[in-house]
Design an enzyme around this catalytic site. Sequence first.
Site, PDB file in Angstrom:
ATOM      1  N   GLY A   1      88.787 -12.975 -19.087  1.00 28.20           N
ATOM      2  CA  GLY A   1      88.392 -14.370 -19.240  1.00 28.20           C
ATOM      3  C   GLY A   1      87.643 -14.679 -20.516  1.00 28.20           C
ATOM      4  O   GLY A   1      87.329 -15.834 -20.794  1.00 28.20           O
TER       5      GLY A   1
ATOM      6  N   HIS B   1      84.790 -10.000 -14.240  1.00 25.81           N
ATOM      7  CA  HIS B   1      83.692 -10.066 -13.265  1.00 25.81           C
ATOM      8  C   HIS B   1      83.202 -11.488 -13.037  1.00 25.81           C
ATOM      9  O   HIS B   1      82.516 -11.764 -12.063  1.00 25.81           O
ATOM     10  CB  HIS B   1      82.525  -9.183 -13.712  1.00 25.81           C
TER      11      HIS B   1
ATOM     12  N   SER C   1      84.041  -5.381 -11.714  1.00 21.96           N
ATOM     13  CA  SER C   1      83.168  -4.986 -12.806  1.00 21.96           C
ATOM     14  C   SER C   1      83.639  -3.678 -13.413  1.00 21.96           C
ATOM     15  O   SER C   1      84.132  -2.791 -12.701  1.00 21.96           O
ATOM     16  CB  SER C   1      81.724  -4.830 -12.300  1.00 21.96           C
TER      17      SER C   1
ATOM     18  N   LYS D   1      78.557  -9.065 -26.454  1.00 23.41           N
ATOM     19  CA  LYS D   1      78.791  -9.115 -27.894  1.00 23.41           C
ATOM     20  C   LYS D   1      77.663  -9.768 -28.691  1.00 23.41           C
ATOM     21  O   LYS D   1      77.650  -9.671 -29.914  1.00 23.41           O
ATOM     22  CB  LYS D   1      80.091  -9.869 -28.171  1.00 23.41           C
TER      23      LYS D   1
ATOM     24  N   SER E   1      86.892  -2.832 -30.425  1.00 27.64           N
ATOM     25  CA  SER E   1      85.585  -2.511 -30.980  1.00 27.64           C
ATOM     26  C   SER E   1      85.196  -3.540 -32.049  1.00 27.64           C
ATOM     27  O   SER E   1      85.818  -4.596 -32.158  1.00 27.64           O
ATOM     28  CB  SER E   1      85.572  -1.083 -31.542  1.00 27.64           C
TER      29      SER E   1
ATOM     30  N   LYS F   1      80.356  -4.063 -36.193  1.00 25.06           N
ATOM     31  CA  LYS F   1      78.925  -3.804 -35.989  1.00 25.06           C
ATOM     32  C   LYS F   1      78.655  -2.388 -35.486  1.00 25.06           C
ATOM     33  O   LYS F   1      77.509  -1.955 -35.412  1.00 25.06           O
ATOM     34  CB  LYS F   1      78.346  -4.841 -35.027  1.00 25.06           C
TER      35      LYS F   1
ATOM     36  N   GLY G   1      86.080 -19.175 -33.911  1.00 19.89           N
ATOM     37  CA  GLY G   1      86.343 -20.012 -32.752  1.00 19.89           C
ATOM     38  C   GLY G   1      86.017 -19.385 -31.430  1.00 19.89           C
ATOM     39  O   GLY G   1      86.141 -20.036 -30.392  1.00 19.89           O
ATOM     40  N   SER G   2      85.603 -18.107 -31.397  1.00 17.20           N
ATOM     41  CA  SER G   2      85.263 -17.480 -30.125  1.00 17.20           C
ATOM     42  C   SER G   2      83.923 -17.995 -29.630  1.00 17.20           C
ATOM     43  O   SER G   2      83.145 -18.587 -30.383  1.00 17.20           O
ATOM     44  CB  SER G   2      85.209 -15.959 -30.278  1.00 17.20           C
TER      45      SER G   2
ATOM     46  N   GLU H   1      70.047  -8.228 -36.733  1.00 19.99           N
ATOM     47  CA  GLU H   1      71.081  -8.688 -37.648  1.00 19.99           C
ATOM     48  C   GLU H   1      70.954  -8.010 -39.006  1.00 19.99           C
ATOM     49  O   GLU H   1      69.870  -7.651 -39.444  1.00 19.99           O
ATOM     50  CB  GLU H   1      70.990 -10.213 -37.850  1.00 19.99           C
TER      51      GLU H   1
END
Length: 425
Positions: free
Chosen positions: A50, A74, A107, A133, A172, A175, A235-236, A334
């Site tokens: 999702g 989940h 899960s 994320k 992946s 980062k 756009g995510s 960051e």
Amino acid sequence: MADLASGRMKMQEIQPVDIGDVLGRDEVEPRQELLEKCITGKVVMVTGAGGSIGSELCRQILKKKPLCLVLYEHSEFSLYSVEQDLIKTQNSSNDFKAVQIAAVLGSVNNPERLIETLRRFAVNTVYHAAAYKHVPIVEQNIEEGLRNNTLGTLYTAQAAIVAQVERFVLISTDKAVRPTNVMGASKRLAEMALQGLADESSVNLFHSDRFGFRPETKIPVNTCFTMVRFGNVLGSSGSVIPAFREQIRVGGPVTVTHPDINRYFMTIPEAALLVIQAGAMASGGEVFVLDMGKPVKIANLAKRMINLSGLTLKDESNPEGDIEIVYTGLRPGEKLYEELLIGDNVTGTSHPKISMAMESKELWSNYRLALETVFEVARNGRFTDLRNLLSSCVNGFNPTSDVVDWMDQSRQAESKPERGVLNYH
């Protein structure tokens, strides 16, 4: 026109920004034979189905006509949303109506559910997109970030081994390369799990009792494991594009953390197609990396979006402009610049836009012992010790901020609220 004249509607509301215009480069053209190899006529499961990447993977997979598409998620709402979207696509064309779509609540931290699902549908290919994320959120919830990203990946991979899945592809992130935050470290640990498993012909499972085996039992490994790294996805959910779009819509200011911060970018469909193609090229243990072009300065991206919205930048040279950019400072964890590779052992592939990095690996037995220690320290809330431990496990891990986890023991001692008083700070 009357709404524009009266001020009830602004220009940007009728001139939406096209994400492709922001990318500033041509998207990578997919190769159809690679898209079909692990999907057409097979049973495919997507974890985190999702999410932004997971749902797009599902849309692209459906087009390649699998025998069955298993959506593993989940979040009930997210699962419902992606299922309805796919059913709508099915109803729009007879080409996809033969594909069985199975929406499964579960899960990645539940081995019993994973094995049951993989066996019930006889899954051939797994695309593992389930992950936390957001860097600052994981910095404040370190144990859960590790449990979901690292342990969840390991559990899903081990379930794939038990259920005799043919291919397992991990989504992946850049980062994971010399990470400055726990999210990146957790994803690198997830990569290391797959690299360790890929090098073994048989393994003693981590937390074997949860998979129905004794600790000394060796399980044969017949699953091809691989992973693909890419940068930020335009756009995510949580990406800068929706945030900038909303800030521009309300008249600004647009917030950027640092004038020099940059990121690699790709579109959601491009990312999904890359994952599918990389999985098809894998022989086991590889880290695939997309040629994403040059990194984009976030400040320049913000300026481009302001211009594409039909507005002007407000700054010292143009004090009468429409939208101002405000710099807010780097958030915990960051870093200014992202990287896609570790080391220099990089080779090309049959795809002109995909490279392969053969990186340092840890023996599976050593990895299992290290992971046991990591979660023992995490459970005790010793997050400073945990980050020091991660530095010894993850190549190049160098946290750039203080520990900000809400459950940190030292933090609790300093800010323990009085009885009956809610303390949100």
